[in-house]
Design a protein around this motif. Structure first.
Motif, PDB file in Angstrom:
ATOM      1  N   ARG A 177      -1.279  -3.804  -2.919  1.00  0.00           N
ATOM      2  CA  ARG A 177      -1.666  -2.406  -3.007  1.00  0.00           C
ATOM      3  C   ARG A 177      -3.101  -2.312  -3.491  1.00  0.00           C
ATOM      4  NH1 ARG A 177       3.501   0.587  -5.770  1.00  0.00           N
ATOM      5  NH2 ARG A 177       4.984   0.071  -4.125  1.00  0.00           N
ATOM      6  N   LYS A 231      -1.541   1.848   1.979  1.00  0.00           N
ATOM      7  CA  LYS A 231      -0.363   1.153   2.492  1.00  0.00           C
ATOM      8  C   LYS A 231      -0.681  -0.323   2.646  1.00  0.00           C
ATOM      9  CE  LYS A 231       1.985   4.690   5.174  1.00  0.00           C
ATOM     10  NZ  LYS A 231       2.418   5.090   6.494  1.00  0.00           N
ATOM     11  N   ALA A 237      -2.954   4.797  -3.764  1.00  0.00           N
ATOM     12  CA  ALA A 237      -2.815   3.430  -3.260  1.00  0.00           C
ATOM     13  C   ALA A 237      -2.687   3.427  -1.741  1.00  0.00           C
ATOM     14  CB  ALA A 237      -1.580   2.789  -3.860  1.00  0.00           C
ATOM     15  N   SER A 279       3.644   4.092   1.213  1.00  0.00           N
ATOM     16  CA  SER A 279       2.459   4.582   0.513  1.00  0.00           C
ATOM     17  C   SER A 279       2.865   5.073  -0.865  1.00  0.00           C
ATOM     18  CB  SER A 279       1.830   5.725   1.305  1.00  0.00           C
ATOM     19  OG  SER A 279       2.743   6.785   1.391  1.00  0.00           O
ATOM     20  N   ASP A 280       1.925   5.100  -1.765  1.00  0.00           N
ATOM     21  CA  ASP A 280       2.170   5.624  -3.100  1.00  0.00           C
ATOM     22  C   ASP A 280       1.684   7.050  -3.136  1.00  0.00           C
ATOM     23  OD1 ASP A 280       1.675   2.563  -4.502  1.00  0.00           O
ATOM     24  OD2 ASP A 280       3.280   3.894  -5.123  1.00  0.00           O
TER      25      ASP A 280
END
Lengths: 98, 362
Positions: free
Chosen positions: A23, A18, A16, A10-11
Motif C-alpha cells: 500500500r 490499490k 492509500a 482501496s483504503d
C-alpha cells in the motif's frame, strides 16, 4: 480462521492506492500488508515501486524516471539498479528486485 | 448456564497494567463495549493492582483479593465461595497463565455452583505448555526455535553450549532472560527455579520480527475469530506496546494447525518470531486473552464478548474482520485513587470499584 479482507482493495479515505499487498500512502511511505513492515522511501523509489506494482516492465522503468525527472538515461538506469539492489535485501520487497 | 433471576455477573482476573500489562482491564473494556451495564468484579492479588482504580471503560464494580496461585486450587475455591456468598457471580475469566491449572482443577466444582469458565482440555493445556511446545510443534510440523526444558542445570548448560551464546533462559510461566555465558545461565536458572519452579527452559535466540495471533477456539479444532498483528513496538521485556493488523495466509495456516491439533477451547494467543528468509516460528502459546485484546474489540472483533455471549447461551455476537493496516499504540496514563481505597482493600480484601468517569463533567 476467519478470512481477512482482501488486500487488493482501496483504503477509502486513507489515501492509500490499490495494490496487491503493497500500500502506498503518498509518495514516500509504503506498507506491506503481509509482513506488516512499513518503509519511508524517496519519491523516486515510490515512483519505481508504483510502476513495478502496476506491471511496468523493468526495462521500461528508466524511461519513466527519465521522463518524470528530466535526467539523463544513464542516471535513470543507475537509480533503478541501485534501488532494485536495495530491494533484494528486504524480504518484504524482494519480489521487486531483479 | 442456568437461568438466574438477576443479571449475569462476570469475574475477571489479571488487573495490573504495569510495565508487563495484564489482560484483565482489556477484557473488562471489551465486555463493556458490548454489555455496558454488565456487573464485572475483579479478582486481584494485590491492593495496588492498577485495574482496581480505573474508572473508564475498564472499570470494575468491585474488587476482591484472592490467594496467589501457588497456594493451590483448594485455597482458591474457599475464597471464591466466600466472594460468591457476598457478591454472586456466574462467569470467571482467568487472565493469567499461572492461574489456569487451578481453574482447570476447579472446573467441576465451579460448575456445581453455577459458575462457568471457558478452559481448554487439560491435555491440550499441557501440550502447549512451554516445556512441551517444542514437541507439539515437531509433531504437527510447525516451526519453533530449538528449546530444551529441564530442572537439571547441567543438562541445560550442555544444550546451551550446543546452541551457542547468547541464549534465552525462560521461567515455567513467565520471564525470559538473555544470557551470554554459562555463569549468567546458572544465575538465571537459580532465580527462575526459585520464582516459578521447574522446569526452566533454554531456547535458541531467533532475531526477527514478532507476530501475534489472538483468537477464540471452538473446542472442536476450529477458530471462531482471530486477529493477527505484527508487533511494532517492543519493550525490553519483549512486550508489544504497538501493533498493526496484517493478513498473512502462511501465518493463518500455522495458527489453524495448532488450534486444530489441540482442539483448543477458549481464548489463546500465539506468538511467532520470523527471521528474514526463514518461516515463522512459534515460540509461545498463551492460554488466555492477551493484554491487547481490546484492540480487535475496537475494530469490531470482540472476542471476550463473543465468549461471554456463548457462556450465557445468548445469540452469537458477529465478529468483524480486522482491517489490515489498523494499528494500536499503548498509552500509559496516571489514574487517581485514594489511600482510603488502598487501606480498605489491604485490611478487608475487598472494596467497591471507582465511580465511572463522566467525560462531560469537570
Amino acid at each position: 480462521m476467519r478470512r481477512k479482507r482482501s488486500t487488493a482493495r482501496s483504503d477509502n479515505g486513507t489515501g492509500a492506492a490499490k495494490s496487491s499487498t503493497l500500500r502506498f500512502y503518498g509518495d514516500e511511505f509504503i506498507f506491506d500488508t503481509v509482513s506488516g513492515m512499513f518503509f519511508r522511501i524517496s519519491s523516486t523509489a515510490g515512483l519505481i515501486l508504483r510502476s513495478l506494482q502496476s506491471g511496468t516492465r523493468p526495462d521500461r522503468l528508466a524511461d519513466e524516471i527519465q521522463e518524470r525527472y528530466g535526467i539523463s538515461r544513464s542516471a535513470a538506469l543507475r537509480d533503478v539498479e541501485l534501488l532494485r539492489n536495495d530491494l533484494a535485501g528486504i524480504e518484504a520487497l524482494d519480489r521487486f528486485a531483479p | 448456564m442456568k437461568h438466574k433471576s438477576r443479571p449475569p455477573v462476570v469475574a475477571v482476573t489479571g488487573l495490573h497494567r504495569g510495565e508487563n500489562p495484564q489482560p484483565g482491564p482489556a477484557v473488562t473494556a471489551s465486555l463493556r463495549r458490548r454489555f455496558p451495564d454488565l456487573r464485572i468484579i475483579g479478582l486481584s492479588y494485590d491492593p495496588l493492582e492498577s485495574g482496581q482504580y480505573a474508572a473508564g471503560l475498564d472499570r470494575i464494580d468491585a474488587a476482591y483479593l484472592v490467594p496467589y496461585p501457588r497456594l493451590g486450587h483448594q485455597e482458591l475455591l474457599k475464597r471464591l465461595d466466600a466472594i460468591a456468598r457476598k457478591d454472586p457471580f456466574d462467569i470467571v475469566i482467568p487472565c493469567l497463565d499461572s492461574e489456569i491449572p487451578n481453574y482447570l482443577r476447579l472446573q467441576r466444582d465451579l460448575a456445581k455452583r453455577g459458575i462457568s469458565c471457558v478452559l481448554p482440555d487439560a491435555k491440550a493445556m499441557q501440550r502447549r505448555g512451554k516445556e512441551n511446545l517444542s514437541k507439539l510443534c515437531e509433531d504437527i510440523g510447525v516451526p519453533t526455535p530449538a528449546t530444551r526444558a529441564s530442572s537439571n542445570l547441567d543438562e541445560l548448560l550442555v544444550f546451551a553450549g550446543s546452541l551457542g551464546y547468547p541464549t534465552y533462559v525462560k521461567g515455567r510461566f513467565y520471564e525470559a532472560r538473555l544470557v551470554h555465558s554459562p555463569l549468567e545461565l546458572r544465575i538465571a536458572f537459580d532465580e527462575l527455579m526459585q520464582a516459578w519452579g521447574g522446569p526452566v527452559l533454554v531456547q535458541e535466540v531467533v532475531v526477527g520480527e514478532e507476530y501475534d495471533v489472538v483468537g477464540l477456539g471452538d473446542g472442536k479444532g476450529g477458530i471462531v475469530g482471530s486477529c493477527t498483528i505484527r508487533k511494532m513496538l517492543r519493550t525490553k521485556a519483549g512486550k508489544g506496546f504497538g501493533g498493526v493488523v496484517i493478513a498473512d495466509p502462511s501465518l493463518d495456516k500455522l495458527a489453524q494447525k495448532v488450534i486444530r491439533a489441540l482442539k483448543w477451547n477458549g481464548p489463546f494467543e500465539l506468538e511467532f518470531v520470523k527471521s528474514p528468509r526463514r518461516p515463522h516460528q512459534l515460540f509461545e502459546m498463551n492460554p488466555r486473552f492477551p493484554a491487547w485484546v481490546d484492540f480487535p474489540s475496537q475494530l469490531g472483533c470482540n472476542l471476550p464478548a463473543r465468549m461471554v455471549a456463548r457462556m450465557l447461551d445468548a445469540k452469537p455476537i458477529p465478529l468483524a474482520d480486522c482491517a489490515v493496516g489498523q494499528m494500536y499504540v499503548r498509552h500509559c496514563v496516571d489514574i487517581v485513587g485514594n489511600i482510603a481505597d488502598l487501606a480498605q482493600m489491604a485490611s478487608t480484601g475487598e472494596r467497591s470499584g471507582p465511580r465511572p468517569i463522566h467525560f462531560n463533567s469537570r
